[in-house]
Design a protein around this motif. Structure first.
Motif, PDB file in Angstrom:
ATOM      1  N   LYS A  14     -20.250  15.485 -51.023  1.00  0.00           N
ATOM      2  CA  LYS A  14     -19.496  14.313 -51.489  1.00  0.00           C
ATOM      3  C   LYS A  14     -19.892  13.945 -52.913  1.00  0.00           C
ATOM      4  N   ARG A  17     -18.388  16.314 -55.462  1.00  0.00           N
ATOM      5  CA  ARG A  17     -16.960  16.037 -55.660  1.00  0.00           C
ATOM      6  C   ARG A  17     -16.760  14.810 -56.539  1.00  0.00           C
ATOM      7  N   LEU A  18     -17.470  13.733 -56.237  1.00  0.00           N
ATOM      8  CA  LEU A  18     -17.296  12.503 -57.002  1.00  0.00           C
ATOM      9  C   LEU A  18     -17.756  12.665 -58.452  1.00  0.00           C
ATOM     10  N   GLY A  21     -15.142  13.583 -60.582  1.00  0.00           N
ATOM     11  CA  GLY A  21     -14.047  12.614 -60.648  1.00  0.00           C
ATOM     12  C   GLY A  21     -12.901  12.962 -59.728  1.00  0.00           C
ATOM     13  N   TRP A  22     -13.173  13.699 -58.664  1.00  0.00           N
ATOM     14  CA  TRP A  22     -12.136  14.160 -57.754  1.00  0.00           C
ATOM     15  C   TRP A  22     -12.062  13.277 -56.511  1.00  0.00           C
ATOM     16  N   SER A  23     -10.855  12.971 -56.117  1.00  0.00           N
ATOM     17  CA  SER A  23     -10.619  12.367 -54.809  1.00  0.00           C
ATOM     18  C   SER A  23     -10.597  13.494 -53.780  1.00  0.00           C
ATOM     19  N   LEU A  24     -10.510  13.136 -52.498  1.00  0.00           N
ATOM     20  CA  LEU A  24     -10.393  14.165 -51.465  1.00  0.00           C
ATOM     21  C   LEU A  24      -9.186  15.061 -51.725  1.00  0.00           C
ATOM     22  N   ALA A  25      -8.076  14.435 -52.105  1.00  0.00           N
ATOM     23  CA  ALA A  25      -6.863  15.203 -52.375  1.00  0.00           C
ATOM     24  C   ALA A  25      -7.022  16.069 -53.618  1.00  0.00           C
ATOM     25  N   ASP A  26      -7.733  15.554 -54.632  1.00  0.00           N
ATOM     26  CA  ASP A  26      -7.956  16.345 -55.855  1.00  0.00           C
ATOM     27  C   ASP A  26      -8.723  17.632 -55.540  1.00  0.00           C
ATOM     28  N   GLN A  50      -7.322  18.595 -47.247  1.00  0.00           N
ATOM     29  CA  GLN A  50      -7.987  17.311 -47.451  1.00  0.00           C
ATOM     30  C   GLN A  50      -8.715  16.882 -46.180  1.00  0.00           C
TER      31      GLN A  50
END
Length: 447
Positions: A14, A17-18, A21-26, A50
């Motif tokens: 997690k 990913r953050l 700067g990515w969301s789950l969908a990104d 996702q």
């Protein structure tokens, strides 16, 4: 894995990913795009991927990504946000592999992933600093600008980087080994010529000796004998200043092996092996002593001196079977490798059937990617034993696999031994199987 480990692994995924700067969908879209880029399109929607990402990062019951998703994530995180390859300690890629391990993935799979990504990162001829983590790159740049800033932490990181490159031998061609080593070798040269803190000099020389030795071997394997000779000279000088004779013994042994294949006769190699034995006996590593005596046995066997060869082998086994607790170079040699030397001794001054059995056991044990080059060399010697046992066609069958392994790594020693084995098969040159072997050699190595 414990629930705590799984939680840490999920939290790491997690956080990675953050940080992008990515969301789950990104991340789902990035994974799908990477799959397409690699020619392995995913038959899944963004929403489906996702949901998988959410399960990997679950705070309650996280799951390990499947092997295909592991590969795609590895490709994504092997590069920084600005597209630079970064695989060393502290990199996103290193943290990703740690997360996979905490989620339950085995060491073998993690090693395979790392090897594959290293190969990919160096395909285009770039990624010179790929195995140096971001913090190491910064610390190294700082030390090169101001040598007084060199510290133990940076030396440890450089030592790990050289070890990482060494671990790629057999998995990547030697030209890529050279590529990965280049920044470390040059940095060592510059730092050794600079006023670094005096207490750190032995450690710096040790790292330099290790880097120069590996670079010397890689230069030889890629047929740059002059560069190889110069690097071994630098390695010998650096190792001589460490205060640990066993380090110089390792340099001498590596140099002796390449000399054996680049210089007519065995006299030059013999001198290096004798020097290695002297240094090994003066050092504190039984493992290095065992390796030096094993190499001494091979040289003696090639010279036809059975008594000397058997005596050296006995000394090698004495050191290998003795107390090696606290050995500073415990991984430098193993019983598996020693059995290969027993085979060489029997091949030259003993029973070829016995030699074949030694080689067969050694080949069976040499299965790790790092051992691929050694596997090809020992298997070629096994083929020589079959020739001496009047089984030429069986020998040729074995050599086909050796050709593939030697071609994949670009190893010169293996290719030289293959050509020598081929010459031993000349009495059968009118056979169809000999023509097939010749065609394979030509396709793989040229004339």
């Amino acid at each position: 894995m414990s629930a705590h480990d799984r939680g840490v692994g999920a939290a790491t995924l997690k956080r990675l990913r953050l940080a992008r700067g990515w969301s789950l969908a990104d991340l789902a879209r990035a994974v799908i795009a990477k799959a397409g880029e690699l020619g392995q399109p995913l038959d899944a929607s963004v929403a489906s991927v996702q949901r998988s990402v959410a399960r990997w990062e679950s705070g309650k019951a996280p799951i390990l990504p499947g092997e295909r998703y592991q590969l795609l994530l590895a490709h994504l995180y092997a590069r920084t946000a600005d597209g630079r390859a970064s695989l060393g300690p502290g990199s996103d890629f290193a943290e990703l592999l740690d997360a996979f391990g905490r989620l339950g993935e085995g060491e073998r799979r993690l090693d395979e992933l790392r090897t594959l990504i290293v190969r990919t990162a160096t395909d285009g001829g770039g990624a010179l600093l790929a195995l140096l983590g971001p913090s190491t790159q910064l610390a190294l740049s700082t030390a090169l600008a101001d040598p007084s800033r060199l510290d133990e932490e940076l030396l440890d990181a450089m030592r790990l980087a050289v070890g990482d490159v060494n671990g790629q031998v057999g998995s990547v061609p030697f030209v890529r080994v050279q590529l990965l080593l280049a920044p470390i070798v040059e940095s060592c040269r510059r730092l050794l010529d600079a006023p670094v803190p005096e207490p750190l000099l032995p450690g710096l020389r040790a790292v330099a000796a290790q880097a120069y030795t590996l670079a010397g071997r890689a230069a030889f394997e890629t047929r740059d004998v002059e560069a190889s000779r110069a690097l071994y000279t630098e390695a010998t000088a650096a190792a001589g200043g460490t205060g640990s004779p066993w380090r110089r013994a390792l340099v001498h042994m590596s140099h002796a092996l390449v000399t054996l294949y680049s210089t007519p006769g065995i006299e030059a190699a013999q001198r290096l092996v004798d020097a290695a034995v002297r240094d090994a006996r003066a050092g504190e590593s039984p493992t290095v002593r065992a390796r030096a005596h094993a190499l001494q046995a091979e040289i003696a066997a090639r010279a036809g001196s059975e008594r000397h060869a058997r005596s050296a082998l006995a000394l090698a086994w004495y050191d290998m079977d003795g107390d090696r607790d606290g050995d500073p170079a415990a991984t430098a040699f193993s019983p598996v490798h020693l059995r290969g030397f027993e085979g060489v001794t029997s091949l030259y001054v003993g029973d070829p059937a016995q030699a074949h059995d030694y080689f067969a056991r050694s080949v069976q044990a040499l299965q790790a990617p790092r051992e691929r080059v050694q596997h090809a060399i020992v298997a070629t010697d096994q083929a020589l034993a079959r020739i001496r046992l009047s089984e030429p066609e069986s020998a040729a069958e074995l050599l086909h696999g050796c050709i593939d392994a030697a071609s994949a790594t670009g190893g010169r020693v293996a290719s030289i031994r293959l050509r020598r084995a081929r010459r031993q098969l000349l009495p059968w040159r009118r056979e169809t199987w000999f023509a097939d072997l010749d065609d394979h050699l030509m396709d793989s190595f040229g004339a």
